[in-house]
Design a protein around this motif. Structure first.
Motif, PDB file in Angstrom:
ATOM      1  N   GLU A 236       0.908  -1.204  -0.061  1.00 44.82           N
ATOM      2  CA  GLU A 236      -0.194   0.271  -0.171  1.00 44.82           C
ATOM      3  C   GLU A 236       0.793   1.211  -0.054  1.00 44.82           C
ATOM      4  N   TYR A 237       2.074   1.472   0.635  1.00 38.88           N
ATOM      5  CA  TYR A 237       2.758   2.429   0.669  1.00 38.88           C
ATOM      6  C   TYR A 237       3.453   2.746  -0.752  1.00 38.88           C
TER       7      TYR A 237
ATOM      8  N   TYR B 176       3.760   5.742  -5.717  1.00 34.98           N
ATOM      9  CA  TYR B 176       3.624   6.016  -7.207  1.00 34.98           C
ATOM     10  C   TYR B 176       2.424   6.770  -7.510  1.00 34.98           C
ATOM     11  N   TYR B 177       1.286   6.888  -6.756  1.00 35.67           N
ATOM     12  CA  TYR B 177       0.100   7.702  -7.175  1.00 35.67           C
ATOM     13  C   TYR B 177       0.701   9.128  -6.750  1.00 35.67           C
ATOM     14  N   GLN B 178       1.509   9.398  -5.583  1.00 33.86           N
ATOM     15  CA  GLN B 178       2.066  10.666  -5.492  1.00 33.86           C
ATOM     16  C   GLN B 178       2.858  11.190  -6.785  1.00 33.86           C
TER      17      GLN B 178
ATOM     18  N   LEU C 266       2.426  10.216  -9.691  1.00 28.15           N
ATOM     19  CA  LEU C 266       1.420  10.540 -10.885  1.00 28.15           C
ATOM     20  C   LEU C 266       1.186  11.953 -10.710  1.00 28.15           C
ATOM     21  N   LEU C 267       0.762  12.331  -9.670  1.00 27.56           N
ATOM     22  CA  LEU C 267       0.103  13.416  -9.267  1.00 27.56           C
ATOM     23  C   LEU C 267       1.065  14.714  -9.511  1.00 27.56           C
ATOM     24  N   ILE C 268       2.353  14.222  -8.892  1.00 28.34           N
ATOM     25  CA  ILE C 268       3.126  15.418  -8.901  1.00 28.34           C
ATOM     26  C   ILE C 268       3.775  15.780 -10.341  1.00 28.34           C
ATOM     27  N   THR C 269       3.989  14.784 -11.091  1.00 27.54           N
ATOM     28  CA  THR C 269       4.352  14.952 -12.418  1.00 27.54           C
ATOM     29  C   THR C 269       3.348  15.395 -13.391  1.00 27.54           C
ATOM     30  N   GLY C 270       1.892  15.077 -12.977  1.00 29.47           N
ATOM     31  CA  GLY C 270       0.974  15.252 -13.911  1.00 29.47           C
ATOM     32  C   GLY C 270       0.585  14.348 -14.844  1.00 29.47           C
ATOM     33  N   ILE C 271       1.286  13.285 -14.793  1.00 30.64           N
ATOM     34  CA  ILE C 271       0.970  12.243 -15.908  1.00 30.64           C
ATOM     35  C   ILE C 271      -0.063  11.321 -15.776  1.00 30.64           C
ATOM     36  N   TYR C 272      -0.846  11.384 -14.663  1.00 29.78           N
ATOM     37  CA  TYR C 272      -2.084  10.634 -14.473  1.00 29.78           C
ATOM     38  C   TYR C 272      -3.237  11.007 -15.492  1.00 29.78           C
TER      39      TYR C 272
END
Length: 78
Positions: free
Chosen positions: A8-9, A14-16, A18-24
């Motif tokens: 989970e960590y 990985y989710y962070q 995606l959000l920081i780089t904006g590639i989500y």
């Protein structure tokens, strides 16, 4: 640390990422191209740092040791 909480960590990290780089917002194939380019650039920076920084540090130390009274290596064999 539990294996489930570790998973989970890692998913949270990985989710962070995606959000920081904006590639989500990109499609999966665009994400893979972006990740490939990014990690290739990081690998090249790490490799060149590993290869060239020690050489430059050694040369700088040899250069500045002459200013601070260091002994020079003799090239003449006795």
């Amino acid at each position: 640390m539990d294996v489930k909480s570790l998973k989970e960590y890692i998913c949270w990290l990985y989710y962070q990422y995606l959000l920081i780089t904006g590639i989500y917002v990109l499609e999966p194939w665009e994400q893979s191209i972006f990740n490939t380019v990014l990690f290739t650039m990081i690998a090249m920076v790490v490799y060149t740092s590993y290869v060239f920084i020690p050489i430059h540090v050694r040369l700088a130390l040899e250069f500045f040791s002459g200013f601070f009274g260091g002994q020079h290596k003799s090239t003449v064999a006795l």
